[in-house]
Scaffold this motif. Structure first.
Motif, PDB file in Angstrom:
ATOM      1  N   HIS A 152       7.952   1.891   1.173  1.00  0.00           N
ATOM      2  CA  HIS A 152       6.887   2.434   0.167  1.00  0.00           C
ATOM      3  C   HIS A 152       5.978   3.144   0.923  1.00  0.00           C
ATOM      4  CE1 HIS A 152       3.404   2.030  -2.429  1.00  0.00           C
ATOM      5  NE2 HIS A 152       2.995   1.332  -1.511  1.00  0.00           N
ATOM      6  N   GLU A 153       5.770   2.839   2.454  1.00  0.00           N
ATOM      7  CA  GLU A 153       4.636   3.277   3.023  1.00  0.00           C
ATOM      8  C   GLU A 153       5.146   4.726   3.473  1.00  0.00           C
ATOM      9  OE1 GLU A 153       2.187  -0.156   5.344  1.00  0.00           O
ATOM     10  OE2 GLU A 153       3.838   0.651   6.382  1.00  0.00           O
ATOM     11  N   ARG A 154       6.480   4.951   3.918  1.00  0.00           N
ATOM     12  CA  ARG A 154       6.983   6.120   4.009  1.00  0.00           C
ATOM     13  C   ARG A 154       6.837   7.241   2.890  1.00  0.00           C
ATOM     14  NH1 ARG A 154      11.162   3.288   6.656  1.00  0.00           N
ATOM     15  NH2 ARG A 154      12.332   3.392   4.912  1.00  0.00           N
ATOM     16  N   GLU A 155       7.140   6.591   1.600  1.00  0.00           N
ATOM     17  CA  GLU A 155       7.021   7.504   0.496  1.00  0.00           C
ATOM     18  C   GLU A 155       5.594   7.803   0.322  1.00  0.00           C
ATOM     19  OE1 GLU A 155       8.566   4.846  -2.577  1.00  0.00           O
ATOM     20  OE2 GLU A 155      10.631   5.339  -2.052  1.00  0.00           O
ATOM     21  N   MET A 156       4.553   6.957   0.522  1.00  0.00           N
ATOM     22  CA  MET A 156       3.317   7.316   0.259  1.00  0.00           C
ATOM     23  C   MET A 156       2.671   8.369   1.054  1.00  0.00           C
ATOM     24  SD  MET A 156       2.255   5.566  -2.420  1.00  0.00           S
ATOM     25  CE  MET A 156       4.025   5.914  -2.825  1.00  0.00           C
TER      26      MET A 156
ATOM     27  N   MET B 139       9.589   8.758  -7.152  1.00  0.00           N
ATOM     28  CA  MET B 139       9.019   8.762  -6.115  1.00  0.00           C
ATOM     29  C   MET B 139       8.612   7.422  -5.744  1.00  0.00           C
ATOM     30  SD  MET B 139       6.305   8.933  -4.050  1.00  0.00           S
ATOM     31  CE  MET B 139       6.833  10.462  -3.383  1.00  0.00           C
ATOM     32  N   THR B 140       8.199   6.575  -6.164  1.00  0.00           N
ATOM     33  CA  THR B 140       7.915   5.156  -5.894  1.00  0.00           C
ATOM     34  C   THR B 140       9.007   4.248  -5.904  1.00  0.00           C
ATOM     35  OG1 THR B 140       7.021   4.326  -8.098  1.00  0.00           O
ATOM     36  CG2 THR B 140       5.635   5.408  -6.406  1.00  0.00           C
ATOM     37  N   ASN B 141       9.114   3.413  -5.102  1.00  0.00           N
ATOM     38  CA  ASN B 141      10.114   2.211  -4.996  1.00  0.00           C
ATOM     39  C   ASN B 141      10.015   1.216  -6.352  1.00  0.00           C
ATOM     40  OD1 ASN B 141      11.989   0.128  -4.651  1.00  0.00           O
ATOM     41  ND2 ASN B 141      11.397  -0.094  -2.344  1.00  0.00           N
ATOM     42  N   SER B 142      10.755   1.363  -7.130  1.00  0.00           N
ATOM     43  CA  SER B 142      10.685   0.513  -8.311  1.00  0.00           C
ATOM     44  C   SER B 142      10.931  -0.901  -8.197  1.00  0.00           C
ATOM     45  CB  SER B 142      11.651   1.038  -9.521  1.00  0.00           C
ATOM     46  OG  SER B 142      13.156   0.806  -8.964  1.00  0.00           O
ATOM     47  N   ARG B 143      11.458  -1.269  -6.795  1.00  0.00           N
ATOM     48  CA  ARG B 143      11.646  -2.924  -6.662  1.00  0.00           C
ATOM     49  C   ARG B 143      10.184  -3.404  -5.930  1.00  0.00           C
ATOM     50  NH1 ARG B 143      16.232  -3.363  -3.020  1.00  0.00           N
ATOM     51  NH2 ARG B 143      15.204  -1.352  -1.846  1.00  0.00           N
ATOM     52  N   PHE B 144       9.445  -2.589  -5.809  1.00  0.00           N
ATOM     53  CA  PHE B 144       8.182  -2.825  -4.841  1.00  0.00           C
ATOM     54  C   PHE B 144       7.140  -3.211  -5.825  1.00  0.00           C
ATOM     55  CE2 PHE B 144       4.221  -1.701  -2.733  1.00  0.00           C
ATOM     56  CZ  PHE B 144       4.336  -2.539  -1.404  1.00  0.00           C
ATOM     57  N   ASP B 145       6.673  -4.368  -5.814  1.00  0.00           N
ATOM     58  CA  ASP B 145       5.655  -4.959  -6.643  1.00  0.00           C
ATOM     59  C   ASP B 145       4.243  -4.792  -6.197  1.00  0.00           C
ATOM     60  OD1 ASP B 145       4.092  -6.081  -8.948  1.00  0.00           O
ATOM     61  OD2 ASP B 145       5.038  -8.132  -8.881  1.00  0.00           O
ATOM     62  N   HIS B 146       3.946  -3.462  -6.373  1.00  0.00           N
ATOM     63  CA  HIS B 146       2.419  -3.117  -5.694  1.00  0.00           C
ATOM     64  C   HIS B 146       1.147  -3.847  -6.307  1.00  0.00           C
ATOM     65  CE1 HIS B 146      -1.229  -0.749  -5.708  1.00  0.00           C
ATOM     66  NE2 HIS B 146      -0.667  -0.516  -4.307  1.00  0.00           N
ATOM     67  N   GLN B 147       1.071  -3.933  -7.636  1.00  0.00           N
ATOM     68  CA  GLN B 147       0.167  -4.736  -8.203  1.00  0.00           C
ATOM     69  C   GLN B 147      -0.025  -6.094  -7.828  1.00  0.00           C
ATOM     70  OE1 GLN B 147      -2.339  -3.477  -9.836  1.00  0.00           O
ATOM     71  NE2 GLN B 147      -1.413  -1.366  -9.408  1.00  0.00           N
ATOM     72  N   ALA B 148       1.018  -6.755  -7.624  1.00  0.00           N
ATOM     73  CA  ALA B 148       1.052  -8.206  -7.191  1.00  0.00           C
ATOM     74  C   ALA B 148       0.344  -8.320  -5.809  1.00  0.00           C
ATOM     75  CB  ALA B 148       2.268  -8.862  -7.127  1.00  0.00           C
ATOM     76  N   ILE B 149       0.788  -7.201  -4.908  1.00  0.00           N
ATOM     77  CA  ILE B 149       0.314  -7.157  -3.604  1.00  0.00           C
ATOM     78  C   ILE B 149      -1.278  -6.934  -3.721  1.00  0.00           C
ATOM     79  CG2 ILE B 149       0.382  -6.214  -1.223  1.00  0.00           C
ATOM     80  CD1 ILE B 149       3.021  -5.871  -1.388  1.00  0.00           C
ATOM     81  N   ARG B 150      -1.640  -5.762  -4.469  1.00  0.00           N
ATOM     82  CA  ARG B 150      -2.930  -5.403  -4.290  1.00  0.00           C
ATOM     83  C   ARG B 150      -3.906  -6.324  -5.127  1.00  0.00           C
ATOM     84  NH1 ARG B 150      -4.879  -0.026  -4.762  1.00  0.00           N
ATOM     85  NH2 ARG B 150      -6.996   0.127  -5.468  1.00  0.00           N
ATOM     86  N   LYS B 151      -3.492  -7.455  -5.902  1.00  0.00           N
ATOM     87  CA  LYS B 151      -4.273  -8.443  -6.418  1.00  0.00           C
ATOM     88  C   LYS B 151      -4.765  -9.345  -5.304  1.00  0.00           C
ATOM     89  CE  LYS B 151      -2.598  -7.911 -11.132  1.00  0.00           C
ATOM     90  NZ  LYS B 151      -1.910  -8.701 -12.431  1.00  0.00           N
ATOM     91  N   GLN B 152      -4.161  -9.544  -4.297  1.00  0.00           N
ATOM     92  CA  GLN B 152      -4.454 -10.495  -3.216  1.00  0.00           C
ATOM     93  C   GLN B 152      -5.410 -10.058  -2.150  1.00  0.00           C
ATOM     94  OE1 GLN B 152      -0.834 -12.733  -1.574  1.00  0.00           O
ATOM     95  NE2 GLN B 152       0.530 -11.069  -2.645  1.00  0.00           N
ATOM     96  N   PHE B 153      -5.992  -8.745  -2.376  1.00  0.00           N
ATOM     97  CA  PHE B 153      -7.015  -8.262  -1.672  1.00  0.00           C
ATOM     98  C   PHE B 153      -8.353  -8.035  -2.238  1.00  0.00           C
ATOM     99  CE2 PHE B 153      -3.146  -7.045   0.381  1.00  0.00           C
ATOM    100  CZ  PHE B 153      -3.393  -7.010   1.804  1.00  0.00           C
ATOM    101  N   PRO B 154      -9.199  -9.020  -2.363  1.00  0.00           N
ATOM    102  CA  PRO B 154     -10.471  -8.934  -3.238  1.00  0.00           C
ATOM    103  C   PRO B 154     -11.386  -7.846  -2.947  1.00  0.00           C
ATOM    104  CG  PRO B 154     -10.654 -10.750  -1.605  1.00  0.00           C
ATOM    105  CD  PRO B 154      -9.269 -10.197  -1.600  1.00  0.00           C
ATOM    106  N   THR B 155     -11.584  -7.235  -1.982  1.00  0.00           N
ATOM    107  CA  THR B 155     -12.531  -6.311  -1.646  1.00  0.00           C
ATOM    108  C   THR B 155     -11.910  -4.895  -2.458  1.00  0.00           C
ATOM    109  OG1 THR B 155     -12.549  -6.949   0.702  1.00  0.00           O
ATOM    110  CG2 THR B 155     -13.390  -4.673   0.203  1.00  0.00           C
ATOM    111  N   LEU B 156     -10.819  -4.765  -2.763  1.00  0.00           N
ATOM    112  CA  LEU B 156     -10.222  -3.700  -3.409  1.00  0.00           C
ATOM    113  C   LEU B 156     -10.737  -3.684  -5.075  1.00  0.00           C
ATOM    114  CD1 LEU B 156      -6.651  -3.409  -2.073  1.00  0.00           C
ATOM    115  CD2 LEU B 156      -8.899  -2.146  -1.109  1.00  0.00           C
ATOM    116  N   GLN B 157     -11.127  -4.905  -5.288  1.00  0.00           N
ATOM    117  CA  GLN B 157     -11.453  -4.972  -6.938  1.00  0.00           C
ATOM    118  C   GLN B 157     -12.726  -4.567  -7.029  1.00  0.00           C
ATOM    119  OE1 GLN B 157      -8.664  -5.990  -8.196  1.00  0.00           O
ATOM    120  NE2 GLN B 157      -7.940  -6.489  -6.191  1.00  0.00           N
ATOM    121  N   GLN B 158     -13.635  -4.034  -6.279  1.00  0.00           N
ATOM    122  CA  GLN B 158     -15.010  -3.663  -6.611  1.00  0.00           C
ATOM    123  C   GLN B 158     -15.316  -2.324  -6.851  1.00  0.00           C
ATOM    124  OE1 GLN B 158     -17.478  -2.839  -2.765  1.00  0.00           O
ATOM    125  NE2 GLN B 158     -15.662  -3.837  -1.760  1.00  0.00           N
TER     126      GLN B 158
END
Length: 419
Positions: A306-310, A1-20
């Motif tokens: 990725h956004e279409r899949e989600m 289902m998810t795009n295996s080439r898409f490094d979601h975690q690398a992107i997510r780590k760049q958003f500090p608000t999401l770490q709370q």
């Protein structure tokens, strides 16, 4: 289902608000359609301006002002490239989509007269309705909504019939904010232009998700906000063709927008200064530039896939939960359907049985899930759908399948609690 080439975690780590954490739960943010979270690079760029370059733009000979001006004007070039405008003069900095639309509606006042017709998307955000109503009140023009299908999409037959009335202006949504419906704006604009109408497209919900080429769209005005595309609040864009922008009387007058001033007469400057009175939101513009740079470094086809899949996964999981009504998805309804739509982008609107949307949202928040609840600044659309409001889950580049699973599990807990 998810795009295996898409490094979601690398992107997510760049958003500090999401770490709370929210209480005992990690934040699951599904309200990007209201405002996107900001990557660290945007926060840093704004901070660096205040620490290193804090000065007004365009107005001084010293180095701080020169550096601030260079960074500020570089963003205008970035926006030009982002939307593929013809020149930097066509990019006007505003405080957001709402101000951009108000600038157009106010600026066209002298162009309108009694009984001129303004067609407005029946599912539009209030920001693309109320300014036209104010223009109509000033001039005697008439605002007519474009009809909707039962599911809340634009009724193209209604649109064609209304165009026969020879409207003076047509105001459209590229993507509707409440339902995430993608409208065929290139075709809609072309039809309006055939009738001699000016056209404005609200791109606030489209700019972070779609490739936008304003020259291909052919619209006279295109507007959007920085905070919907991972940039800061307080900055937006008004794009226009040179002819369309030169039609506008400035909504604000004062410093920066003038060529010469005397007590006998004042002469306004050229675009874009003519429509940018006063000290601008310099840090916010620089932050917008950082957001554009951030997005430009990503693989856009992968992001869009990725956004279409989600979104598809979110639609499927909601429709299979039972006792859920989806809005804006053709053929959707209660309970056991598998409704999905490829004509939606970024957001899914829903209600849980007959429960109040605000109750559902509060109970989700208690489990760390952030969604939007209410009329979504689209009360005419809610009236058309015969509801007072709904919940909306919306996704960004930082969301993944785990977020959606957490949301569905939390919503199921709410369902067991209320039903």
């Amino acid at each position: 289902m998810t795009n295996s080439r898409f490094d979601h975690q690398a992107i997510r780590k760049q958003f500090p608000t999401l770490q709370q954490q929210l209480g005992d739960h990690p934040l699951c943010y599904l309200d990007t359609a209201a405002t996107s979270q900001k990557p660290q690079c945007v926060i840093d760029a704004m901070n660096d301006y205040y620490v290193q370059d804090n000065a007004n733009v365009h107005r001084a000979a010293h180095q701080l002002s020169a550096r601030a001006t260079q960074k500020y004007e570089q963003v205008r070039q970035q926006v030009k490239q982002l939307i593929q405008a013809g020149s930097n003069q066509q990019v006007i900095f505003t405080h957001g989509t709402t101000e951009s639309i108000n600038m157009v509606a106010h600026g066209l006042t002298t162009q309108f007269k009694k009984d001129d017709i303004i067609l407005v998307d029946g599912a539009a955000h209030h920001a693309n309705i109320v300014p036209w109503q104010a223009l109509a009140k000033r001039t005697g023009a008439k605002v007519i909504p474009i009809g909707l299908t039962p599911s809340g999409h634009l009724d193209l037959s209604s649109y064609d019939n209304l165009l026969a009335l020879k409207p003076k202006l047509v105001a459209l949504s590229h993507v509707t904010n409440a339902l995430g419906t993608i409208n065929p704006v290139e075709n809609l604009v072309a039809k309006a232009k055939q009738q001699g109408a000016l056209t404005l497209v609200d791109g606030a919900q489209a700019i972070a998700h779609l490739d936008v080429n304003v020259q291909t769209l052919g619209c006279d005005y295109y507007v959007f906000s920085g905070h919907k595309m991972y940039g800061p609040t307080g900055v937006g864009i008004l794009y226009g063709t040179l002819d369309a922008l030169n039609m506008l009387d400035p909504m604000l007058t004062g410093g920066e927008m003038i060529k010469s001033v005397s007590f006998e007469a004042t002469t306004y400057g050229e675009l874009p200064n003519r429509l940018e009175a006063g000290t601008p939101a310099i840090a916010e513009v620089i932050g917008l530039g950082a957001a554009i740079t951030f997005l430009s470094k990503l693989d856009k086809p992968q992001i869009q896939q990725h956004e279409r899949e989600m979104l598809s996964y979110l639609q499927q999981q909601l429709s299979q939960l039972g006792d859920i009504t989806l809005y804006g998805v053709e053929g959707s309804g209660l309970a056991d359907n598998n409704a999905t739509s490829t004509n939606n982008l970024g957001a899914v609107a829903f209600n849980l049985a007959s429960e109040h949307h605000q109750d559902v949202g509060i109970l989700l928040d208690q489990q760390g899930i952030a969604v939007r609840c209410g009329h979504h600044c689209a009360m005419p659309l809610m009236q058309h759908l015969m509801i007072k409001g709904c919940c909306r889950a919306s996704i960004g580049i930082y969301n993944n399948q785990q977020d959606i699973d957490r949301f569905i599990n939390a919503l199921n807990e709410v369902k067991l609690m209320l039903l």
